[in-house]
Design an enzyme around this catalytic site. Structure first.
Site, PDB file in Angstrom:
ATOM      1  N   GLU A  22       0.908  -1.233   0.171  1.00 29.93           N
ATOM      2  CA  GLU A  22       0.087   0.157   0.024  1.00 29.93           C
ATOM      3  C   GLU A  22       0.795   1.129   0.092  1.00 29.93           C
ATOM      4  O   GLU A  22       1.911   1.172   0.227  1.00 29.93           O
ATOM      5  CB  GLU A  22      -1.031   0.278   1.185  1.00 29.93           C
ATOM      6  N   ASN A 153     -10.366   5.845   2.528  1.00 31.44           N
ATOM      7  CA  ASN A 153      -9.413   5.384   1.639  1.00 31.44           C
ATOM      8  C   ASN A 153      -9.710   6.164   0.479  1.00 31.44           C
ATOM      9  O   ASN A 153     -10.388   7.618   0.477  1.00 31.44           O
ATOM     10  CB  ASN A 153      -9.983   4.007   1.020  1.00 31.44           C
ATOM     11  N   ASP A 203     -10.124   1.173  -3.707  1.00 32.51           N
ATOM     12  CA  ASP A 203      -8.997   1.252  -2.911  1.00 32.51           C
ATOM     13  C   ASP A 203      -8.176   2.696  -2.886  1.00 32.51           C
ATOM     14  O   ASP A 203      -8.871   3.649  -2.966  1.00 32.51           O
ATOM     15  CB  ASP A 203      -8.074  -0.082  -3.017  1.00 32.51           C
TER      16      ASP A 203
END
Length: 291
Positions: A22, A153, A203
């Site tokens: 991430e 997010n 995401d």
């Protein structure tokens, strides 16, 4: 109008497998790419010469940000810390979430206002809506900007810094706000798009200089390029099944890096990784945290 399907010529740029990659972040000073592995937990650096460095963290990590000083701001479950990349030593800046049970810091990014915006993920099963978004100042003071979320997010800003984009992965929507780059104040939310599972679930994200929003579709191996008014105009079908977040980098900001997560279910047996490919429109540079 149907979306254009694109199959990019992507290459893998990380040799070491990830659990949940991430927060990829391009360092324009060095040509390094920084990212996190949430579950390792670790900070990862892919150096410009291809070397890979790993900094183990004492708690789950959600995201990171580059600082003016050369340090790295890391959002751990125990708060936001400043990491010295020479030694890996951590110094606590603040703990905006205050150790709330069933909650952890998740996606974050430095905004045009020079503050580190960090959201949380609701870790209860089933999820409630205890997720929040915090705005963190360089001196460690913080305010709560949003609540009622499940998985905060997809933070990104328009090229002029006057629109903030934000998604909720679990509630599967994208919203935008008028944004004041001086004060960091937000206008009322505008619901831009409600996602289906077929569109991959939103995401992490980034924006390009044409004002389009690139959202990782983590459930279906997609990267959705979305217009400022919420239309999916291009769908990039990726060679990884669980993309988590894109970022722009390279000398001309036309290289798109995408992190992914480990998936082992059904016919899928895939480690988390980082891929890269070239695009035509450069990305919006992400500011450094002025600390």
């Amino acid at each position: 109008m149907p979306s254009t399907i694109v199959h990019p010529e992507a290459r893998h740029v990380l040799r070491t497998p990830l659990h949940v990659g991430e927060s990829p972040t391009w360092d324009d000073r060095t040509g390094d790419l920084w990212l996190v592995d949430i579950l390792a937990p670790a900070v990862v650096c892919i150096h410009a010469d291809g070397r890979e460095s790993f900094f183990r963290m004492p708690a789950l990590i959600g995201c990171l940000a580059l600082c003016d000083s050369g340090r790295i701001a890391v959002a751990l479950q125990t708060g936001v810390h400043l990491m010295d990349p020479a030694s890996g030593a951590l110094e606590l800046l603040c703990n905006p979430d205050g150790g709330r049970p069933k909650s952890r810091l998740n996606d974050g990014k430095v905004g045009p206002d020079g503050h580190f915006w960090v959201g949380t993920r609701d870790e209860t099963i089933p999820q409630t809506t205890n997720g929040r978004l915090y705005r963190i100042a360089p001196d460690g003071r913080f305010t709560q900007a949003l609540d009622g979320l499940k998985t905060s997010n997809g933070l990104a800003w328009s090229p002029d810094g006057r629109t903030m984009f934000h998604s909720d992965s679990s509630q599967q929507f994208l919203q935008s706000f008028d944004f004041d780059p001086e004060s960091g104040s937000l206008g009322p939310p505008r619901r831009l798009l409600d996602f289906t599972n077929a569109e991959g679930r939103p995401d992490g994200a980034a924006t390009d200089m044409a004002g389009f929003y690139w959202s990782a579709g983590v459930l279906d191996g997609k990267l959705n390029r979305i217009s400022p008014d919420g239309e999916i105009v291009e769908v990039y079908q990726l060679p990884v099944s669980g993309p988590t977040m894109p970022c722009f980098g390279g000398p001309d900001m036309r290289t798109l890096y995408v992190t992914s997560l480990r998936r082992k279910d059904g016919l899928i047996d895939e480690e988390g990784s980082v891929i890269a490919f070239e695009v035509e429109v450069p990305g919006v540079p992400v500011p450094r945290f002025p600390i």
